[in-house]
Design a protein around this motif. Structure first.
Motif, PDB file in Angstrom:
ATOM      1  N   ASP A  66      13.895   6.096 -14.815  1.00 18.40           N
ATOM      2  CA  ASP A  66      13.100   7.314 -15.087  1.00 18.40           C
ATOM      3  C   ASP A  66      12.557   7.861 -13.489  1.00 18.40           C
ATOM      4  O   ASP A  66      11.543   7.381 -13.039  1.00 18.40           O
ATOM      5  N   GLY A  67      13.895   8.565 -13.032  1.00 16.56           N
ATOM      6  CA  GLY A  67      13.617   8.464 -11.447  1.00 16.56           C
ATOM      7  C   GLY A  67      11.629   9.675 -11.919  1.00 16.56           C
ATOM      8  O   GLY A  67      11.120   9.623  -9.943  1.00 16.56           O
ATOM      9  N   ALA A  68      11.921  10.708 -12.338  1.00 22.38           N
ATOM     10  CA  ALA A  68      10.625  11.371 -12.499  1.00 22.38           C
ATOM     11  C   ALA A  68       9.158  10.412 -12.922  1.00 22.38           C
ATOM     12  O   ALA A  68       8.537  10.734 -12.115  1.00 22.38           O
ATOM     13  N   ALA A  69       9.635  10.009 -13.646  1.00 28.44           N
ATOM     14  CA  ALA A  69       8.084   8.518 -13.361  1.00 28.44           C
ATOM     15  C   ALA A  69       8.181   8.280 -12.448  1.00 28.44           C
ATOM     16  O   ALA A  69       6.720   7.913 -12.282  1.00 28.44           O
ATOM     17  N   VAL A  70       9.535   7.481 -11.537  1.00 28.97           N
ATOM     18  CA  VAL A  70       8.594   6.761 -10.437  1.00 28.97           C
ATOM     19  C   VAL A  70       8.212   7.552  -9.716  1.00 28.97           C
ATOM     20  O   VAL A  70       7.173   7.192  -8.660  1.00 28.97           O
ATOM     21  N   LYS A  71       8.706   9.054  -9.182  1.00 28.56           N
ATOM     22  CA  LYS A  71       8.636  10.043  -7.985  1.00 28.56           C
ATOM     23  C   LYS A  71       6.940  10.172  -8.556  1.00 28.56           C
ATOM     24  O   LYS A  71       6.149  10.799  -7.772  1.00 28.56           O
ATOM     25  N   THR A  72       6.833  10.214  -9.806  1.00 26.32           N
ATOM     26  CA  THR A  72       5.457  10.794  -9.826  1.00 26.32           C
ATOM     27  C   THR A  72       4.355   9.806  -9.591  1.00 26.32           C
ATOM     28  O   THR A  72       3.440  10.144  -8.867  1.00 26.32           O
ATOM     29  N   MET A  73       4.783   8.774  -9.878  1.00 26.57           N
ATOM     30  CA  MET A  73       4.124   7.538 -10.004  1.00 26.57           C
ATOM     31  C   MET A  73       3.385   7.304  -8.566  1.00 26.57           C
ATOM     32  O   MET A  73       2.833   6.880  -8.137  1.00 26.57           O
ATOM     33  N   MET A  74       5.097   7.333  -8.080  1.00 30.37           N
ATOM     34  CA  MET A  74       4.441   6.457  -6.315  1.00 30.37           C
ATOM     35  C   MET A  74       4.158   7.914  -5.238  1.00 30.37           C
ATOM     36  O   MET A  74       3.386   7.809  -4.157  1.00 30.37           O
TER      37      MET A  74
ATOM     38  N   ASP B 263      14.889  12.156  -0.395  1.00 28.73           N
ATOM     39  CA  ASP B 263      13.484  12.186  -1.486  1.00 28.73           C
ATOM     40  C   ASP B 263      12.693  11.424  -1.787  1.00 28.73           C
ATOM     41  O   ASP B 263      11.127  11.572  -2.118  1.00 28.73           O
ATOM     42  N   GLY B 264      12.330  11.071  -0.861  1.00 25.97           N
ATOM     43  CA  GLY B 264      11.476   9.717  -0.486  1.00 25.97           C
ATOM     44  C   GLY B 264      11.386   8.397  -0.763  1.00 25.97           C
ATOM     45  O   GLY B 264      10.523   7.428  -0.815  1.00 25.97           O
TER      46      GLY B 264
ATOM     47  N   MET C  39       8.478  -2.347  -4.308  1.00 28.71           N
ATOM     48  CA  MET C  39       7.932  -2.667  -6.001  1.00 28.71           C
ATOM     49  C   MET C  39       8.118  -1.296  -7.061  1.00 28.71           C
ATOM     50  O   MET C  39       9.248  -1.151  -7.763  1.00 28.71           O
ATOM     51  N   GLU C  40       8.616  -0.844  -5.998  1.00 27.29           N
ATOM     52  CA  GLU C  40       9.143   0.884  -6.271  1.00 27.29           C
ATOM     53  C   GLU C  40      10.419   0.484  -6.837  1.00 27.29           C
ATOM     54  O   GLU C  40      11.058   1.151  -7.988  1.00 27.29           O
ATOM     55  N   ARG C  41      11.153  -0.028  -6.106  1.00 26.84           N
ATOM     56  CA  ARG C  41      12.787  -0.740  -7.310  1.00 26.84           C
ATOM     57  C   ARG C  41      12.261  -1.807  -8.572  1.00 26.84           C
ATOM     58  O   ARG C  41      13.139  -1.006  -9.692  1.00 26.84           O
ATOM     59  N   VAL C  42      10.848  -2.108  -8.249  1.00 25.20           N
ATOM     60  CA  VAL C  42      11.076  -2.925  -9.710  1.00 25.20           C
ATOM     61  C   VAL C  42      10.377  -1.893 -10.513  1.00 25.20           C
ATOM     62  O   VAL C  42      10.483  -2.091 -12.005  1.00 25.20           O
ATOM     63  N   PHE C  43       9.478  -0.497  -9.975  1.00 22.30           N
ATOM     64  CA  PHE C  43       9.173  -0.163 -11.145  1.00 22.30           C
ATOM     65  C   PHE C  43      10.453   0.537 -12.014  1.00 22.30           C
ATOM     66  O   PHE C  43      10.173   0.968 -12.654  1.00 22.30           O
ATOM     67  N   TRP C  44      11.344   1.003 -11.001  1.00 17.67           N
ATOM     68  CA  TRP C  44      12.201   2.099 -11.718  1.00 17.67           C
ATOM     69  C   TRP C  44      13.511   1.115 -12.186  1.00 17.67           C
ATOM     70  O   TRP C  44      13.531   2.144 -13.883  1.00 17.67           O
ATOM     71  N   LEU C  45      13.261   0.501 -11.953  1.00 18.93           N
ATOM     72  CA  LEU C  45      14.460  -0.743 -13.221  1.00 18.93           C
ATOM     73  C   LEU C  45      13.260  -0.871 -14.451  1.00 18.93           C
ATOM     74  O   LEU C  45      13.969  -0.317 -15.922  1.00 18.93           O
TER      75      LEU C  45
ATOM     76  N   THR D  73      15.810   5.749  -6.452  1.00 21.66           N
ATOM     77  CA  THR D  73      14.681   6.000  -7.565  1.00 21.66           C
ATOM     78  C   THR D  73      13.714   6.742  -7.842  1.00 21.66           C
ATOM     79  O   THR D  73      12.922   6.311  -9.027  1.00 21.66           O
ATOM     80  N   ARG D  74      14.165   8.239  -7.432  1.00 20.47           N
ATOM     81  CA  ARG D  74      12.673   9.371  -7.335  1.00 20.47           C
ATOM     82  C   ARG D  74      13.292  10.418  -7.972  1.00 20.47           C
ATOM     83  O   ARG D  74      13.268  11.190  -8.572  1.00 20.47           O
TER      84      ARG D  74
END
Length: 488
Positions: free
Chosen positions: A336-344, A26-27, A325-331, A6-7
Motif C-alpha cells: 500500500d504505497g499511499a499508506a507507506v507515503k503517509t507514514m514515512m 517520490d522519495g 524499514m520502509e521496504r519492510v513496511f511496504w511488504l 514504496t510510496r
C-alpha cells in the motif's frame, strides 16, 4: 520484472533504471512489483550450489536476460567475487555450544558490504560501457559502505564516486579504507555530524530530478535495490547449508532456520524479510546496539528517533534512521504505497511515528529484536573468546549476545551473521582485553598518503553541505566532459 516505489508514485521501471537511481522520485525506495516464489523444488535444486552460483541464480530472478544475458551475468558475478580471501567467498564457523557464525567479511574492506557492492558496481560498469555513458555515485556511510564503494569502483573510467562519512564516528581502519584511495574518480568528504545527518543533504540532492538526470546521479547505499538483491543470496546460502534441508525427504516439510542479524540501516534484515516473503522458511531476529529504534518499533510500535545518535563500540550500526524499514513496511502493509507515503513523510518531518495496533502486531509476528549495550558487546566478545578462541567484531557481538542470553528452540537451527572482521575495530577488541593480529593489508594503510575534504558544522549545515556536494558533482562533471584529470 518491473519495479515500483514504496510510496506509490512510480511504477514500471526496469532493473537498469532502478540500478542507476537512488531514492525514487517520490522519495520512496524501489522494490519489485511482484516477488518471485522460491518453491521447495527450487530450493532442493539449489542445494549443491556454491555461494557465487547462488548469487547468479538470485540475480537472474530479478534481472531479465534482455538486460543482462545469463552468460554475461555469470561472468560479471564471477569476476566480482574473485578477490575474496577465502575461495568459498563466505565461510561458516561452527563453534562450541551450538554457535554457528556465517562470516561475510572476507572481501577487500573486511565487511559484508563487499559482497553486494562488488556485484552492483560490475552491473553498473556493464551498462555504462555498453551505452558509452558516465555516472556519478553519491554515498553516505556509517563506516563500511563508503570504503566498499570506493574499493569496488576505484579507477573505473565511467564512474565518479563521492563518499561522505561522519568524522570521528568511525574507526581508523574504516576511515583509512576511504581517505587513502587517491584514484582520480574518488572524492571523499569528512562531515562534522552523524550518518543520519549526512542522509539529509543526500536526500535533497536525489530529490532534484534535474540534477539526477543531468549528472546521472545514483546511490550505492542499500537504498539501491541491487545491493539488497545480492544480499538475498547469503540468507539462501545459510538456509541451504544450515537448516537441515539436506536431510529432508523430497515430499517432506521444509525446516525453519533462525537467522540473527546485527542491524543499523536495516538493509540486511530487509533482505532477510524479502526472501522470507519469497518462501524461504526463516525466523528473523534483528539485534541493535543502544541506537534501538528498530527494537522499540517491534516491541512497542514506537518508530521514533532518539534526540541524538549514541556513539557505541559498534559504529557501523550507530543509526537512528533505519531507512530500509520502509521496504519492510511496504511488504507488511500489502504494498500500500499511499499508506507507506503517509507514514514515512510523517516520520521524516517529525522524526516519530506510532504504528497502529494492527501494524505493530503484524511486525512483531515476523520479526524479533533485542538491544545490546557496550558492556553487553564486550562481555559477548570475551565469552566467545574464552569458549572458542574466536574473536568477534563488535557488530557480530551484538548478534551473538542473543546466543548467550536468549533461550534456543532446539528444534530449529540457528545462524549468526558476522558482518565485519575484528581487524577493523581494534578499540573494541582491546577494551574486551583481547588481541587480534592485523592483516598485512591493514597495517599497510598507515603508510599511505591521504586525501579528503571537510564538511564543517554551521548554523545552516544541511544546506551548506548540499551546496558543497552539488558543486563537487558539477565541477567533476565539467572536467570529465573534456576528458580531463580532476586532481593534478
Amino acid at each position: 520484472m518491473h519495479y515500483c516505489s514504496t510510496r506509490g508514485g512510480v511504477c514500471g521501471w526496469d532493473f537498469r533504471d532502478v540500478l542507476f537511481s537512488g531514492f525514487a522520485p517520490d522519495g520512496g525506495m524501489f522494490m519489485p512489483e511482484s516477488l518471485p516464489v522460491l518453491s521447495p523444488e527450487t530450493l532442493r535444486r539449489w542445494k549443491g550450489l556454491n555461494y557465487t552460483q547462488l548469487v547468479v541464480e538470485v540475480a537472474s530472478l530479478f534481472i531479465p536476460p534482455q538486460l543482462i544475458p545469463r552468460d554475461d551475468l555469470q561472468v560479471l558475478v564471477g569476476e566480482a567475487l574473485t578477490g575474496f580471501s577465502v575461495p568459498e567467498v563466505v565461510r561458516i564457523a561452527q563453534l562450541n555450544g551450538g554457535l554457528t557464525v556465517l562470516e561475510l567479511f572476507h572481501g577487500e574492506t573486511l565487511a559484508f558490504k563487499d559482497l553486494a557492492m562488488t556485484c552492483t558496481v560490475r552491473f553498473l560498469n556493464y551498462f555504462l560501457q555498453k551505452e558509452k555513458h558516465r555516472a556519478t555515485v553519491v554515498v553516505g556511510t556509517s563506516g563500511d559502505t563508503g570504503g566498499s564503494a570506493i574499493q569496488s569502483a576505484k579507477g573505473l573510467c565511467g564512474l565518479d564516486v563521492v563518499v561522505v562519512y561522519p568524522r570521528g564516528r568511525i574507526t581508523p581502519v574504516q576511515e583509512k579504507h576511504m581517505i587513502t584511495c587517491l584514484e582520480d574518480n574518488v572524492h571523499v568528504f569528512a562531515a562534522d555530524g552523524s550518518s543520519d545527518d549526512i542522509d539529509q543533504p543526500l536526500r535533497r540532492l536525489f530529490a532534484d530530478q534535474d540534477l539526477v538526470k543531468s549528472y546521472r546521479l545514483m546511490s550505492l547505499n542499500s537504498v539501491n535495490w541491487s545491493r539488497v538483491m545480492v544480499q538475498l543470496a547469503h540468507f539462501i546460502y545459510a538456509y541451504l547449508q544450515l537448516s537441515g534441508v539436506q536431510q529432508v525427504e523430497a515430499d517432506g516439510d521444509l525446516p525453519e532456520l533462525e537467522v540473527v542479524v546485527p542491524t543499523g540501516g536495516a538493509g540486511n534484515i530487509a533482505a532477510g524479510f524479502i526472501v522470507k516473503q519469497m518462501g524461504l522458511p526463516l525466523k528473523l531476529v534483528a539485534m541493535v546496539n543502544s541506537n534501538d529504534i528498530v527494537h522499540r518499533t517491534v516491541t512497542s510500535g514506537d518508530f521514533s528517533m532518539a534526540a541524538n545518535v549514541t556513539q557505541t563500540l559498534a559504529p557501523a550500526i550507530d543509526i537512528q534512521d533505519p531507512y530500509n524499514m520502509e521496504r519492510v513496511f511496504w511488504l507488511l502493509l500489502g504494498k500500500d504505497g499511499a499508506a507507506v507515503k503517509t507514514m514515512m513523510e510523517e516520520f521524516q518531518q517529525s522524526h516519530r511515528h506510532t504504528l497502529p495496533a494492527n501494524q505493530h502486531k503484524l511486525l512483531s509476528q515476523i520479526l524479533s529484536t533485542g538491544s545490546v549495550s557496550d558492556d553487553g558487546i564486550l562481555e559477548t566478545m570475551r565469552r566467545c573468546w574464552e569458549e572458542n578462541q574466536y574473536v568477534l567484531c563488535p557488530h557480530t557481538a551484538v548478534a551473538v549476545w542473543h546466543h548467550y542470553n536468549c533461550p534456543h528452540n532446539a528444534q530449529i537451527n540457528r545462524c549468526y551473521i558476522a558482518t565485519a572482521s575484528p581487524a577493523k575495530f581494534q578499540t573494541a577488541v582491546q577494551k574486551a582485553g583481547l588481541t587480534f593480529d592485523l592483516p598485512e593489508a591493514v597495517l599497510a594503510l598507515d603508510k599511505l598518503a591521504t586525501r579528503y575534504q571537510n564538511l564543517e558544522r554551521s548554523p545552516n549545515w544541511c544546506k551548506d553541505w548540499e551546496h558543497r556536494l552539488r558543486e563537487q558533482i558539477q565541477s567533476v562533471s565539467a572536467v570529465r566532459k573534456n576528458n580531463g584529470t580532476y586532481y593534478s
